[in-house]
Scaffold this motif. Structure first.
Motif, PDB file in Angstrom:
ATOM      1  N   ARG A  93       0.841  -1.202   0.000  1.00  0.00           N
ATOM      2  CA  ARG A  93       0.000   0.000   0.000  1.00  0.00           C
ATOM      3  C   ARG A  93       0.874   1.250   0.000  1.00  0.00           C
ATOM      4  O   ARG A  93       0.646   2.176  -0.765  1.00  0.00           O
ATOM      5  N   HIS A  94       1.887   1.263   0.875  1.00  0.00           N
ATOM      6  CA  HIS A  94       2.814   2.389   0.927  1.00  0.00           C
ATOM      7  C   HIS A  94       3.556   2.539  -0.399  1.00  0.00           C
ATOM      8  O   HIS A  94       3.722   3.651  -0.906  1.00  0.00           O
ATOM      9  N   THR A  95       4.014   1.428  -0.946  1.00  0.00           N
ATOM     10  CA  THR A  95       4.757   1.450  -2.202  1.00  0.00           C
ATOM     11  C   THR A  95       3.887   1.983  -3.328  1.00  0.00           C
ATOM     12  O   THR A  95       4.326   2.811  -4.136  1.00  0.00           O
ATOM     13  N   HIS A  96       2.658   1.526  -3.379  1.00  0.00           N
ATOM     14  CA  HIS A  96       1.723   2.016  -4.408  1.00  0.00           C
ATOM     15  C   HIS A  96       1.572   3.532  -4.302  1.00  0.00           C
ATOM     16  O   HIS A  96       1.679   4.239  -5.312  1.00  0.00           O
ATOM     17  N   ALA A  97       1.332   4.032  -3.119  1.00  0.00           N
ATOM     18  CA  ALA A  97       1.124   5.472  -2.941  1.00  0.00           C
ATOM     19  C   ALA A  97       2.364   6.262  -3.346  1.00  0.00           C
ATOM     20  O   ALA A  97       2.277   7.262  -4.064  1.00  0.00           O
ATOM     21  N   THR A  98       3.523   5.816  -2.906  1.00  0.00           N
ATOM     22  CA  THR A  98       4.776   6.509  -3.220  1.00  0.00           C
ATOM     23  C   THR A  98       5.013   6.551  -4.724  1.00  0.00           C
ATOM     24  O   THR A  98       5.319   7.609  -5.292  1.00  0.00           O
ATOM     25  N   HIS A  99       4.856   5.418  -5.390  1.00  0.00           N
ATOM     26  CA  HIS A  99       5.104   5.362  -6.830  1.00  0.00           C
ATOM     27  C   HIS A  99       4.042   6.121  -7.623  1.00  0.00           C
ATOM     28  O   HIS A  99       4.364   6.766  -8.624  1.00  0.00           O
ATOM     29  N   ALA A 100       2.807   6.048  -7.201  1.00  0.00           N
ATOM     30  CA  ALA A 100       1.746   6.773  -7.902  1.00  0.00           C
ATOM     31  C   ALA A 100       2.011   8.280  -7.855  1.00  0.00           C
ATOM     32  O   ALA A 100       1.913   8.966  -8.877  1.00  0.00           O
ATOM     33  N   LEU A 101       2.369   8.774  -6.687  1.00  0.00           N
ATOM     34  CA  LEU A 101       2.657  10.202  -6.560  1.00  0.00           C
ATOM     35  C   LEU A 101       3.908  10.589  -7.336  1.00  0.00           C
ATOM     36  O   LEU A 101       3.947  11.636  -7.988  1.00  0.00           O
ATOM     37  N   ALA A 102       4.921   9.746  -7.299  1.00  0.00           N
ATOM     38  CA  ALA A 102       6.165  10.037  -8.023  1.00  0.00           C
ATOM     39  C   ALA A 102       5.941  10.071  -9.527  1.00  0.00           C
ATOM     40  O   ALA A 102       6.671  10.748 -10.248  1.00  0.00           O
ATOM     41  N   ARG A 103       4.932   9.370  -9.994  1.00  0.00           N
ATOM     42  CA  ARG A 103       4.655   9.320 -11.432  1.00  0.00           C
ATOM     43  C   ARG A 103       3.582  10.318 -11.845  1.00  0.00           C
ATOM     44  O   ARG A 103       3.054  10.262 -12.953  1.00  0.00           O
ATOM     45  N   GLY A 104       3.224  11.214 -10.934  1.00  0.00           N
ATOM     46  CA  GLY A 104       2.342  12.312 -11.306  1.00  0.00           C
ATOM     47  C   GLY A 104       0.884  12.178 -10.935  1.00  0.00           C
ATOM     48  O   GLY A 104       0.082  13.045 -11.287  1.00  0.00           O
ATOM     49  N   ALA A 105       0.505  11.128 -10.226  1.00  0.00           N
ATOM     50  CA  ALA A 105      -0.890  11.029  -9.792  1.00  0.00           C
ATOM     51  C   ALA A 105      -1.181  12.176  -8.826  1.00  0.00           C
ATOM     52  O   ALA A 105      -0.316  12.593  -8.060  1.00  0.00           O
ATOM     53  N   GLU A 106      -2.375  12.692  -8.902  1.00  0.00           N
ATOM     54  CA  GLU A 106      -2.746  13.792  -8.010  1.00  0.00           C
ATOM     55  C   GLU A 106      -2.873  13.290  -6.578  1.00  0.00           C
ATOM     56  O   GLU A 106      -3.303  12.166  -6.331  1.00  0.00           O
TER      57      GLU A 106
END
Length: 99
Positions: A47-60
């Motif tokens: 869950r943490h990894t998903h959030a970190t990567h999503a934000l790093a790739r430009g997800a709002e």
């Protein structure tokens, strides 16, 4: 077990754990430190990894907040890196309705 009932949380955790163990065994010789991280992995870590990567790739931030079911973007912002935190804080201040 009824095949229509779906998978239990316990069974899913068992499958995920086995996946990470297999991956760790596969890379251990060449990447011991990463293998150790994989052995400690958990659904919460995913869950943490998903959030970190999503934000790093430009997800709002609000999209990730909603995906994680957080009540506040401040909770979700812990997954931002320092530059992203600064940017999010500045934008939050710029658009603060209380000003």
């Amino acid at each position: 077990m009824d095949p229509e009932a779906g998978i239990t949380g316990t069974r899913l955790w068992s499958v995920v754990r086995r996946f990470f163990e297999t991956a760790a065994d596969t890379i251990e010789i060449d990447h011991a430190a990463l293998a150790e991280k994989l052995r400690k992995a958990s659904p919460h870590w995913m869950r943490h990894t998903h959030a970190t990567h999503a934000l790093a790739r430009g997800a709002e931030l609000t999209t990730v907040r909603d995906n994680l079911r957080h009540a506040s973007v401040s909770t979700t912002s812990i997954y931002l890196h320092s530059d992203e935190i600064k940017r999010a804080r500045q934008l939050g201040e710029a658009f603060d309705a209380r000003k």
